[in-house]
Design an enzyme around this catalytic site. Structure first.
Site, PDB file in Angstrom:
ATOM      1  N   LYS A   1       0.838  -1.215   0.000  1.00  0.00           N
ATOM      2  CA  LYS A   1       0.000   0.000   0.000  1.00  0.00           C
ATOM      3  C   LYS A   1       0.865   1.255   0.000  1.00  0.00           C
ATOM      4  CE  LYS A   1      -4.426  -1.659   1.387  1.00  0.00           C
ATOM      5  NZ  LYS A   1      -4.563  -2.701   2.402  1.00  0.00           N
TER       6      LYS A   1
ATOM      7  N   LYS B   1     -10.706  -5.940  -4.477  1.00  0.00           N
ATOM      8  CA  LYS B   1     -11.291  -4.706  -5.018  1.00  0.00           C
ATOM      9  C   LYS B   1     -10.272  -3.929  -5.824  1.00  0.00           C
ATOM     10  CE  LYS B   1     -14.216  -4.655  -1.187  1.00  0.00           C
ATOM     11  NZ  LYS B   1     -14.047  -4.428   0.240  1.00  0.00           N
TER      12      LYS B   1
ATOM     13  N   LYS C   1      -5.198 -12.952  -6.500  1.00  0.00           N
ATOM     14  CA  LYS C   1      -6.433 -13.125  -5.731  1.00  0.00           C
ATOM     15  C   LYS C   1      -7.527 -12.179  -6.220  1.00  0.00           C
ATOM     16  CE  LYS C   1      -5.708  -9.692  -2.175  1.00  0.00           C
ATOM     17  NZ  LYS C   1      -6.085  -9.211  -0.874  1.00  0.00           N
TER      18      LYS C   1
HETATM   19  P1  TYM Z   1     -10.490  -7.108   4.101  1.00  0.00           P
HETATM   20  O1  TYM Z   1     -11.563  -6.111   4.311  1.00  0.00           O
HETATM   21  O2  TYM Z   1      -9.453  -6.833   3.084  1.00  0.00           O
HETATM   22  O3  TYM Z   1     -11.109  -8.509   3.750  1.00  0.00           O
HETATM   23  C1  TYM Z   1     -12.118  -9.065   4.561  1.00  0.00           C
HETATM   24  C2  TYM Z   1     -11.962 -10.571   4.628  1.00  0.00           C
HETATM   25  O4  TYM Z   1     -12.068 -11.131   3.327  1.00  0.00           O
HETATM   26  C3  TYM Z   1     -10.947 -11.969   3.086  1.00  0.00           C
HETATM   27  N1  TYM Z   1     -10.600 -11.928   1.662  1.00  0.00           N
HETATM   28  C4  TYM Z   1     -10.325 -13.023   0.943  1.00  0.00           C
HETATM   29  N2  TYM Z   1     -10.295 -14.330   1.278  1.00  0.00           N
HETATM   30  C5  TYM Z   1     -10.009 -15.206   0.328  1.00  0.00           C
HETATM   31  N3  TYM Z   1      -9.744 -14.845  -0.974  1.00  0.00           N
HETATM   32  C6  TYM Z   1      -9.774 -13.555  -1.352  1.00  0.00           C
HETATM   33  N4  TYM Z   1      -9.551 -13.222  -2.619  1.00  0.00           N
HETATM   34  C7  TYM Z   1     -10.058 -12.564  -0.371  1.00  0.00           C
HETATM   35  N5  TYM Z   1     -10.159 -11.214  -0.394  1.00  0.00           N
HETATM   36  C8  TYM Z   1     -10.484 -10.844   0.872  1.00  0.00           C
HETATM   37  C9  TYM Z   1      -9.836 -11.398   3.940  1.00  0.00           C
HETATM   38  O5  TYM Z   1      -8.838 -12.357   4.204  1.00  0.00           O
HETATM   39  C10 TYM Z   1     -10.597 -11.003   5.184  1.00  0.00           C
HETATM   40  O6  TYM Z   1     -10.787 -12.115   6.033  1.00  0.00           O
HETATM   41  N6  TYM Z   1      -7.507  -6.290   7.966  1.00  0.00           N
HETATM   42  C11 TYM Z   1      -8.758  -6.913   7.597  1.00  0.00           C
HETATM   43  C12 TYM Z   1      -9.957  -6.366   8.341  1.00  0.00           C
HETATM   44  C13 TYM Z   1      -9.808  -6.429   9.816  1.00  0.00           C
HETATM   45  C14 TYM Z   1      -9.868  -7.601  10.615  1.00  0.00           C
HETATM   46  C15 TYM Z   1      -9.679  -7.156  11.944  1.00  0.00           C
HETATM   47  C16 TYM Z   1     -10.068  -8.947  10.340  1.00  0.00           C
HETATM   48  C17 TYM Z   1      -9.586  -5.374  10.635  1.00  0.00           C
HETATM   49  N7  TYM Z   1      -9.495  -5.815  11.920  1.00  0.00           N
HETATM   50  C18 TYM Z   1      -9.680  -8.060  13.018  1.00  0.00           C
HETATM   51  C19 TYM Z   1     -10.088  -9.843  11.414  1.00  0.00           C
HETATM   52  C20 TYM Z   1      -9.893  -9.406  12.723  1.00  0.00           C
HETATM   53  C21 TYM Z   1      -8.968  -6.660   6.117  1.00  0.00           C
HETATM   54  O7  TYM Z   1      -8.439  -5.752   5.552  1.00  0.00           O
HETATM   55  O8  TYM Z   1      -9.821  -7.465   5.507  1.00  0.00           O
END
Ligand code: TYM
Length: 349
Positions: free
Chosen positions: A112, A217, A214
């Site tokens: 990022k 967005k 993967k």
């Molecule tokens: P985020 O918002 O990017 O994604 C949310 C969840 O979706 C999963 N994910 C995927 N899993 C499999 N294949 C993919 N292509 C794919 N794209 C997204 C992510 O692994 C995630 O589980 N940092 C986290 C949000 C967060 C969080 C937390 C999660 C903030 N605090 C505490 C757990 C516990 C995030 O950016 O997810």
């Protein structure tokens, strides 16, 4: 006592199949057996500077998607991260035990930061560029401390299980390290070390339709839960393929592996088997595979989409859900924060 499960999704737009299979579908299954906390990470979304005009509608859309996918406010505590002020205070406290070096080495930070600085090369050594950049292109400190905030989300409820996709594993590993470090520094056995959870399987990475990497967005290769039939079919039919197997039992190229990975998620085992056999004896027609894939994805997404459309305009219901969730989440967070303050020696006169 039931184990505690917690997870969240950033409020950065609609949910796609990666979010659904990597995270949300697991939340729904886990809520029956665990003491569950699921939230919308709007503070984390701020690290990439969303338009203030759309942040709230993003929060609302994820909340609607949570409920439409089957999260039940009677079973799970569903809340918005920014409704819990205790998180912000604990974030400050935990940062005292987090090294800037380890934060700078985090893969997602480097990716990022490169984007924020407009660096296109893959060079690993971006530290000097970060320190030397001019003020127009700064990497914000919130992005650097993203893993601290995520660890706090988890630790403030002393969670045991954190269902996330493969891309979040490094953040989870850091959370475990911070928990261990805190416990060791203060000589307490306070924070559990949380682990990923995938019903016995390995954490998954849902691929995109563009042949590599993967679904995400920022990759622009997503199938959204809210995609209408026509749009979804079109996206799937346009998925990247190759020229087809040239000899029986040839290894698959990445775009084809990706199509099979998606097929395995949404289709019945005999359907997957049928196309695997067709690939192996070179009779496969990718057009047929894609048609089947699109229909099977629609079987999953259509009922969810219909419920999202029902729920998303019911402001009274949505606000009732998050107010109830905030109350429960604050109770648990306040208890941990009070303990942490005491452990760290912060006392009231
Ligand atoms: P985020 O918002 O990017 O994604 C949310 C969840 O979706 C999963 N994910 C995927 N899993 C499999 N294949 C993919 N292509 C794919 N794209 C997204 C992510 O692994 C995630 O589980 N940092 C986290 C949000 C967060 C969080 C937390 C999660 C903030 N605090 C505490 C757990 C516990 C995030 O950016 O997810």
């Amino acid at each position: 006592m039931k184990e505690i499960v917690l997870s969240g999704i950033r409020a950065t737009g609609q949910l796609h199949l990666g979010n659904y299979y990597g995270a949300l579908s697991k939340f729904v299954k886990m809520q029956n057996d665990y003491n569950s906390y699921f939230f919308i990470a709007d503070l984390h979304a701020l690290t990439t500077h969303p338009d203030p005009k759309i942040l709230h509608s993003n929060v609302k859309s994820i909340l609607s998607e949570y409920l439409a996918a089957g999260l039940d406010p009677e079973k799970s505590t569903i809340f918005v991260q920014s409704d819990i002020p205790e998180i912000a205070e604990m974030y400050l406290l935990l940062n005292m035990h987090v090294g800037i070096g380890e934060l700078m080495r985090t893969t997602s930070f480097k990716d990022k930061a490169r984007k924020q600085l407009g660096i296109t090369s893959d060079s690993d050594n971006i530290e000097s560029e970060i320190i030397g950049n001019d003020s127009n292109k700064r990497v914000n400190a919130g992005l650097l401390t993203y893993p601290t905030l995520m660890a706090v989300d988890i630790l403030i409820h002393r969670a045991h299980k954190v269902p996330v996709g493969k891309d979040q594993e490094q953040h989870l590993e850091m959370t475990r390290r911070f928990a261990r470090r805190f416990n060791a520094f203060y000589g307490v056995d306070y924070f559990p070390e949380p682990t990923n959870f995938d019903f016995g399987g390995a954490p998954i990475k849902v691929p995109g339709l563009d042949g590599s990497g993967k679904m995400g967005k920022s990759e622009g290769n997503c199938i959204y839960l809210l995609d209408e039939d026509k749009v979804l079919r079109k996206k799937v039919m346009r998925a990247v393929t190759d020229e087809g197997p040239q000899a029986p039992n040839s290894p698959m190229t990445e775009p084809i592996v990706n199509l099979f990975t998606l097929l395995e998620l949404v289709s019945a085992p005999d359907v997957v088997e049928h196309f695997r056999n067709a690939y192996n004896d070179c009779s496969i027609r990718y057009g047929d595979l894609k048609k089947q894939l699109a229909e099977d994805i629609l079987k999953v997404t259509t009922p969810i989409r219909e419920r999202i459309l029902d729920i998303q305009n019911d402001d009274a219901y949505l606000s009732r859900v998050v107010r109830m969730g905030a109350e429960k989440a604050r109770e648990s967070a306040a208890k941990t924060l009070a303990d942490v303050r005491e452990i760290m020696g912060i006392k009231k006169f």
